[in-house]
Scaffold this motif. Structure first.
Motif, mmCIF file in Angstrom:
data_model
loop_
_atom_site.group_PDB
_atom_site.id
_atom_site.type_symbol
_atom_site.label_atom_id
_atom_site.label_comp_id
_atom_site.label_asym_id
_atom_site.label_seq_id
_atom_site.Cartn_x
_atom_site.Cartn_y
_atom_site.Cartn_z
ATOM 1 N N LEU A 116 0.818 -1.206 0.000
ATOM 2 C CA LEU A 116 0.000 0.000 0.000
ATOM 3 C C LEU A 116 0.856 1.261 0.000
ATOM 4 O O LEU A 116 0.599 2.199 -0.767
ATOM 5 N N GLY A 117 1.882 1.298 0.864
ATOM 6 C CA GLY A 117 2.728 2.487 0.947
ATOM 7 C C GLY A 117 3.379 2.824 -0.372
ATOM 8 O O GLY A 117 3.411 3.988 -0.795
ATOM 9 N N SER A 118 3.879 1.808 -1.039
ATOM 10 C CA SER A 118 4.518 2.029 -2.338
ATOM 11 C C SER A 118 3.515 2.492 -3.378
ATOM 12 O O SER A 118 3.803 3.379 -4.196
ATOM 13 N N ALA A 119 2.314 1.917 -3.351
ATOM 14 C CA ALA A 119 1.276 2.307 -4.316
ATOM 15 C C ALA A 119 0.881 3.771 -4.122
ATOM 16 O O ALA A 119 0.722 4.520 -5.098
ATOM 17 N N VAL A 120 0.736 4.185 -2.870
ATOM 18 C CA VAL A 120 0.387 5.580 -2.576
ATOM 19 C C VAL A 120 1.523 6.511 -3.001
ATOM 20 O O VAL A 120 1.290 7.571 -3.611
ATOM 21 N N CYS A 121 2.756 6.115 -2.698
ATOM 22 C CA CYS A 121 3.906 6.954 -3.067
ATOM 23 C C CYS A 121 4.054 7.077 -4.582
ATOM 24 O O CYS A 121 4.472 8.131 -5.084
ATOM 25 N N ASP A 122 3.738 6.022 -5.315
ATOM 26 C CA ASP A 122 3.792 6.072 -6.783
ATOM 27 C C ASP A 122 2.925 7.204 -7.311
ATOM 28 O O ASP A 122 3.342 7.979 -8.184
#
Length: 316
Positions: free
Chosen positions: A260-266
């Motif tokens: 989730l964190g990576s998806a949001v940061c993307d």
């Protein structure tokens, strides 16, 4: 009907939802890999024994069979622990389900650190990263019984591959079944706020709700958002909330790499650069121990979340 506050494991919700669907749809077939008692597909087996297929400890074979069934117009749900369904099985999911974009659903139970005493080999902390990397794969991570059952129904209705993540640990029901609505790709604002946006998924959603009360007592107005769909992510909601608060926290019972964190940061790095703190498992394996103690040790309990978010908000 689910009782608010009652603790129910989402794997139990999975089994019950399959029975609900089985009564309505004769094309539904459930396949398991010798774990029906743990994945709770045994509930479906009891109701529809002729449509429950135990393939044995052969997840890759189970996936190939499901792919074949999908080409014949059936809607197969394959079930195993997340470590096997997404990990051991990755090549078959990618090439036999993802590449031909077949209508197969993957019910992955026992995900995350809360598997507890089963230890590092069974605590799958990478499955969201693996599954969201497969083109066309929908990735769902429900937070309680009401949401989990709704997610299973939505997965059936969706034409194409879906990965569903469920937990071993019983978690509180906080959604009201009478008013709850589930839509793939749409996050849910549980509480509006102006100081920080907190995006949580799965087991961590209720912990975030509890942490919000502690933050409020300190005068911090946190916006709490339930992200039950990791892919496709609710881009519009992420951008709108981040624009409002200027600070973002993501919380997941998964590695901070690829979930989730990576998806949001993307999304934010491309369209709206915002300061982000990712709360999750920090690039380490899990360990054997009682689930609640592990959640606390790895900083995913309400108190730990409160302390981390408070410190983050007070930074310049």
């Amino acid at each position: 009907m689910s009782e608010l506050g009652k603790k129910i494991a989402t794997r139990e919700s999975y089994g019950n939802a399959l029975v609900e669907l089985g009564k309505e749809h004769e094309d539904l077939i459930v396949l398991d890999a010798d774990l029906a008692g743990a994945t709770k597909t045994g509930i479906f087996k009891k109701a529809f024994p002729e449509r429950h297929w135990d393939i044995g400890i052969a997840e890759a074979n189970m996936t190939g069979i499901a792919a074949g069934l999908a080409t014949c117009g059936k809607v197969p749900f394959i079930s195993s622990f997340a470590m096997f369904a997404a990990g051991r099985n990755y090549e078959q999911v990618r090439n036999s389900i993802g590449y031909p974009h077949l209508n197969v659903k993957i019910g992955a139970t026992h995900a995350g650190i809360s598997v507890g005493e089963d230890g590092a080999t069974h605590q799958c902390l990478e499955d969201l990263a693996l599954m969201r990397a497969i083109p066309g794969m929908v990735v769902l991570n429900p937070a309680d019984d009401v949401e989990a059952r709704a997610a299973v129904h939505a997965a059936y209705d969706h034409v194409g591959p879906v990965y569903l993540r469920f937990g071993r640990l019983a978690v509180p029901v906080f959604n009201d079944e009478a008013t709850y609505r589930f839509e793939i790709g749409k996050g849910i604002v549980l509480k509006e706020g102006k100081d920080v946006s907190v995006f949580a998924t799965g087991l961590c959603v209720n912990e975030a709700r509890e942490a919000e009360k502690l933050l409020a007592a300190d005068g911090i107005d946190a916006e709490i958002i339930n992200i039950h769909t990791i892919k496709p992510l609710d881009e519009k909601l992420v951008l709108a909330s981040a624009a409002k608060t200027g600070k973002v926290v993501t919380i997941e019972e998964h590695s901070v790499i690829g979930g989730l964190g990576s998806a949001v940061c993307d999304i934010l790095s491309e369209k709206q650069p915002t300061k982000v703190m990712k709360i999750g498992i920090n690039d380490v394996f899990g360990e054997s121990g009682p689930a609640l103690e592990l959640i606390q040790k790895y900083g995913l309990d309400a108190q730990s979340i409160y302390e981390k978010v408070k410190a983050f908000v007070k930074q310049n």
